[in-house]
Design a protein around this motif. Structure first.
Motif, PDB file in Angstrom:
ATOM      1  N   TRP A   3      30.284  24.676  25.827  1.00  0.00           N
ATOM      2  CA  TRP A   3      31.131  25.789  26.260  1.00  0.00           C
ATOM      3  C   TRP A   3      30.458  26.557  27.394  1.00  0.00           C
ATOM      4  N   ILE A   4      29.137  26.679  27.328  1.00  0.00           N
ATOM      5  CA  ILE A   4      28.388  27.399  28.353  1.00  0.00           C
ATOM      6  C   ILE A   4      27.408  26.430  29.005  1.00  0.00           C
ATOM      7  N   ARG A   5      27.655  26.117  30.265  1.00  0.00           N
ATOM      8  CA  ARG A   5      26.758  25.216  30.985  1.00  0.00           C
ATOM      9  C   ARG A   5      25.512  25.959  31.456  1.00  0.00           C
ATOM     10  N   GLU A   6      24.376  25.288  31.316  1.00  0.00           N
ATOM     11  CA  GLU A   6      23.140  25.826  31.870  1.00  0.00           C
ATOM     12  C   GLU A   6      23.068  25.447  33.347  1.00  0.00           C
ATOM     13  N   GLY A   7      22.193  26.123  34.080  1.00  0.00           N
ATOM     14  CA  GLY A   7      21.987  25.743  35.469  1.00  0.00           C
ATOM     15  C   GLY A   7      22.213  26.893  36.431  1.00  0.00           C
ATOM     16  N   GLU A   8      21.458  26.859  37.516  1.00  0.00           N
ATOM     17  CA  GLU A   8      21.562  27.884  38.536  1.00  0.00           C
ATOM     18  C   GLU A   8      22.525  27.440  39.627  1.00  0.00           C
ATOM     19  N   LEU A   9      22.918  28.392  40.452  1.00  0.00           N
ATOM     20  CA  LEU A   9      23.725  28.073  41.616  1.00  0.00           C
ATOM     21  C   LEU A   9      22.849  27.411  42.680  1.00  0.00           C
ATOM     22  N   SER A  10      23.496  26.674  43.574  1.00  0.00           N
ATOM     23  CA  SER A  10      22.758  26.101  44.695  1.00  0.00           C
ATOM     24  C   SER A  10      22.315  27.227  45.630  1.00  0.00           C
ATOM     25  N   LEU A  11      21.441  26.898  46.582  1.00  0.00           N
ATOM     26  CA  LEU A  11      20.938  27.905  47.520  1.00  0.00           C
ATOM     27  C   LEU A  11      22.080  28.565  48.286  1.00  0.00           C
ATOM     28  N   LEU A  12      23.019  27.754  48.777  1.00  0.00           N
ATOM     29  CA  LEU A  12      24.152  28.302  49.526  1.00  0.00           C
ATOM     30  C   LEU A  12      25.053  29.144  48.629  1.00  0.00           C
ATOM     31  N   GLU A  13      25.252  28.687  47.397  1.00  0.00           N
ATOM     32  CA  GLU A  13      26.068  29.446  46.452  1.00  0.00           C
ATOM     33  C   GLU A  13      25.405  30.781  46.106  1.00  0.00           C
ATOM     34  N   ARG A  14      24.088  30.768  45.911  1.00  0.00           N
ATOM     35  CA  ARG A  14      23.366  32.021  45.606  1.00  0.00           C
ATOM     36  C   ARG A  14      23.462  33.002  46.762  1.00  0.00           C
ATOM     37  N   LEU A  15      23.325  32.488  47.980  1.00  0.00           N
ATOM     38  CA  LEU A  15      23.430  33.339  49.160  1.00  0.00           C
ATOM     39  C   LEU A  15      24.817  33.968  49.229  1.00  0.00           C
ATOM     40  N   SER A  16      25.840  33.166  49.006  1.00  0.00           N
ATOM     41  CA  SER A  16      27.219  33.662  49.046  1.00  0.00           C
ATOM     42  C   SER A  16      27.466  34.669  47.927  1.00  0.00           C
ATOM     43  N   ALA A  17      26.922  34.386  46.748  1.00  0.00           N
ATOM     44  CA  ALA A  17      27.088  35.303  45.617  1.00  0.00           C
ATOM     45  C   ALA A  17      26.453  36.658  45.921  1.00  0.00           C
ATOM     46  N   ASN A  18      25.275  36.647  46.523  1.00  0.00           N
ATOM     47  CA  ASN A  18      24.602  37.905  46.860  1.00  0.00           C
ATOM     48  C   ASN A  18      25.388  38.711  47.884  1.00  0.00           C
ATOM     49  N   ILE A  19      26.007  38.022  48.838  1.00  0.00           N
ATOM     50  CA  ILE A  19      26.838  38.709  49.828  1.00  0.00           C
ATOM     51  C   ILE A  19      28.049  39.331  49.145  1.00  0.00           C
ATOM     52  N   LEU A  20      28.696  38.549  48.257  1.00  0.00           N
ATOM     53  CA  LEU A  20      29.858  39.066  47.522  1.00  0.00           C
ATOM     54  C   LEU A  20      29.484  40.294  46.703  1.00  0.00           C
ATOM     55  N   LYS A  21      28.327  40.223  46.043  1.00  0.00           N
ATOM     56  CA  LYS A  21      27.929  41.300  45.131  1.00  0.00           C
ATOM     57  C   LYS A  21      27.528  42.580  45.850  1.00  0.00           C
ATOM     58  N   ALA A  22      27.499  42.527  47.190  1.00  0.00           N
ATOM     59  CA  ALA A  22      27.274  43.758  47.950  1.00  0.00           C
ATOM     60  C   ALA A  22      28.522  44.639  47.933  1.00  0.00           C
ATOM     61  N   GLY A  23      29.672  44.041  47.623  1.00  0.00           N
ATOM     62  CA  GLY A  23      30.924  44.785  47.520  1.00  0.00           C
ATOM     63  C   GLY A  23      31.304  44.996  46.063  1.00  0.00           C
ATOM     64  N   PRO A  24      32.449  45.644  45.819  1.00  0.00           N
ATOM     65  CA  PRO A  24      32.897  45.849  44.426  1.00  0.00           C
ATOM     66  C   PRO A  24      33.232  44.512  43.770  1.00  0.00           C
ATOM     67  N   MET A  25      32.706  44.297  42.580  1.00  0.00           N
ATOM     68  CA  MET A  25      32.918  43.032  41.867  1.00  0.00           C
ATOM     69  C   MET A  25      33.803  43.252  40.647  1.00  0.00           C
ATOM     70  N   PRO A  26      34.702  42.311  40.374  1.00  0.00           N
ATOM     71  CA  PRO A  26      35.494  42.414  39.139  1.00  0.00           C
ATOM     72  C   PRO A  26      34.583  42.245  37.927  1.00  0.00           C
ATOM     73  N   LYS A  27      34.820  43.055  36.935  1.00  0.00           N
ATOM     74  CA  LYS A  27      34.048  42.933  35.693  1.00  0.00           C
ATOM     75  C   LYS A  27      34.750  42.033  34.683  1.00  0.00           C
ATOM     76  N   HIS A  28      36.061  41.902  34.841  1.00  0.00           N
ATOM     77  CA  HIS A  28      36.876  41.112  33.908  1.00  0.00           C
ATOM     78  C   HIS A  28      37.854  40.276  34.722  1.00  0.00           C
ATOM     79  N   VAL A  29      37.774  38.957  34.578  1.00  0.00           N
ATOM     80  CA  VAL A  29      38.650  38.039  35.310  1.00  0.00           C
ATOM     81  C   VAL A  29      39.451  37.210  34.312  1.00  0.00           C
ATOM     82  N   ALA A  30      40.749  37.085  34.561  1.00  0.00           N
ATOM     83  CA  ALA A  30      41.623  36.269  33.714  1.00  0.00           C
ATOM     84  C   ALA A  30      42.083  35.046  34.504  1.00  0.00           C
ATOM     85  N   PHE A  31      42.230  33.925  33.803  1.00  0.00           N
ATOM     86  CA  PHE A  31      42.635  32.676  34.439  1.00  0.00           C
ATOM     87  C   PHE A  31      43.852  32.077  33.744  1.00  0.00           C
ATOM     88  N   ILE A  32      44.857  31.713  34.533  1.00  0.00           N
ATOM     89  CA  ILE A  32      45.910  30.812  34.060  1.00  0.00           C
ATOM     90  C   ILE A  32      45.504  29.437  34.576  1.00  0.00           C
TER      91      ILE A  32
END
Length: 335
Positions: A3-32
């Motif tokens: 249910w929960i995969r282990e593993g880190e993001l790739s270097l490019l993914e981590r860089l993108s995540a850090n850029i995203l997290k400089a702005g307001p981030m959703p705390k709760h996300v729903a998926f259809i």
């Protein structure tokens, strides 16, 4: 798959995540999670394989969410409307659910490590008895975890949920826990299956369909809605980033709408309290008008008593729901 995969993001993914997290981030996300059947058709495999791939994608998406500091996810796993599909497909989905909840029960150490609380929201009485018991065991075994939350909507539709919330309030009135005058929009919100969660900040639907399909209709009235054309089993980290960017672009407008709604609810509640107090004073009055201070004191006293009633009712309602899961998960329940 876990249910929960282990593993880190790739270097490019981590860089993108850090850029995203400089702005307001959703705390709760729903998926259809839409598109499993079309994915199977596209790949010329059985529908069941499409649903299996869809679950695997959920596990991967949860890993992305954890790395993005999104600590609550709600997914539309099975609609009550899905019971209208062919018996073969419905039976296959029930078997897949049993397999995955059995796997979850074997992953207690991993779930405890990440502090994952699993909640299953819906009318479980519509499900096979053995699946009900597995779900209840999963819910009870992770109930104390509080680092992140996965809400699985199973045998769920929003209209069914709202109707059930109305029944719960009627039960509260019948039991003498609350008065009919205590019923309000805010109280109904507390009687929904999702009462333990904040409303989603962002709702994502895949596969190109632009509708909510009776999912979280009440809870997403002030959420950002992202409709993406990708089929769910093909969903990527970059698709998730795209949806989060859409949320960030609309963040201020969403926050303003939520604040206006909270203010409107507060005004409605105050007007309701004023009306109830005026009626009480009319019945108890001796013909002499009350001064402003006395009226304010009566208003505050009434508001306190109403809040106390509501909290007792909500406590009893939570106990009723917990007892339902405790009974189902008990080894004394006959298989």
């Amino acid at each position: 798959m876990s249910w929960i995969r282990e593993g880190e993001l790739s270097l490019l993914e981590r860089l993108s995540a850090n850029i995203l997290k400089a702005g307001p981030m959703p705390k709760h996300v729903a998926f259809i999670m839409d598109g499993n059947r079309r994915y199977a058709q596209k790949r010329h495999v059985q529908r069941q394989e499409g649903h299996t791939q869809g679950f695997d994608k959920l596990a991967e998406t949860l890993r992305w969410c954890l790395n993005l500091d999104i600590h609550e996810v709600t997914v539309y796993a099975f609609s009550i409307e899905n019971f209208k599909r062919s018996k073969e497909e419905v039976d296959g989905l029930m078997e897949l659910a049993k397999e995955k909840f059995l796997r979850l029960l074997d992953e207690q150490e991993n779930l405890q490590k990440h502090g994952v609380c699993i909640r299953v929201l819906g009318d479980l009485t519509l499900l096979p008895d053995d699946l009900q018991r597995l779900i209840a065991k999963a819910v009870v075994s992770t109930r104390a975890h509080n680092k992140c939350f996965l809400n699985v909507c199973f045998a769920y539709t929003s209209r069914h949920e709202i109707a059930n919330a109305v029944k719960e309030m009627a039960w509260g009135v019948e039991q003498g826990l609350i008065k009919s005058s205590d019923v309000s929009e805010a109280l109904l919100n507390e009687c929904l299956y999702t009462s333990s969660s904040p409303n989603p900040d962002l709702l994502i639907r895949t596969s190109g369909e632009v509708r909510l399909s009776d999912f979280l209709l009440w809870q997403t009235s002030h959420s950002c809605l992202a409709f993406q054309s990708v089929l769910w089993p093909e969903y990527s980290f970059w698709n998730l980033c795209e949806a989060i960017l859409q949320y960030q672009q609309n963040y201020r407008a969403l926050q303003k709408a939520r604040e206006m709604h909270r203010e409107g609810q507060a005004v409605q509640q105050l007007e309701s309290d004023h009306s109830c107090v005026a009626e009480l004073l009319q019945h108890r009055g001796n013909g002499k008008p009350m001064d402003a201070h006395s009226r304010q004191t009566a208003l505050l006293s009434y508001a306190e008593s109403r809040e106390a009633r509501v909290q007792r009712f909500l406590g009893a309602l939570q106990q009723k729901r917990d007892t339902f899961f405790d009974h189902l998960s008990s080894p004394t329940v006959v298989a």
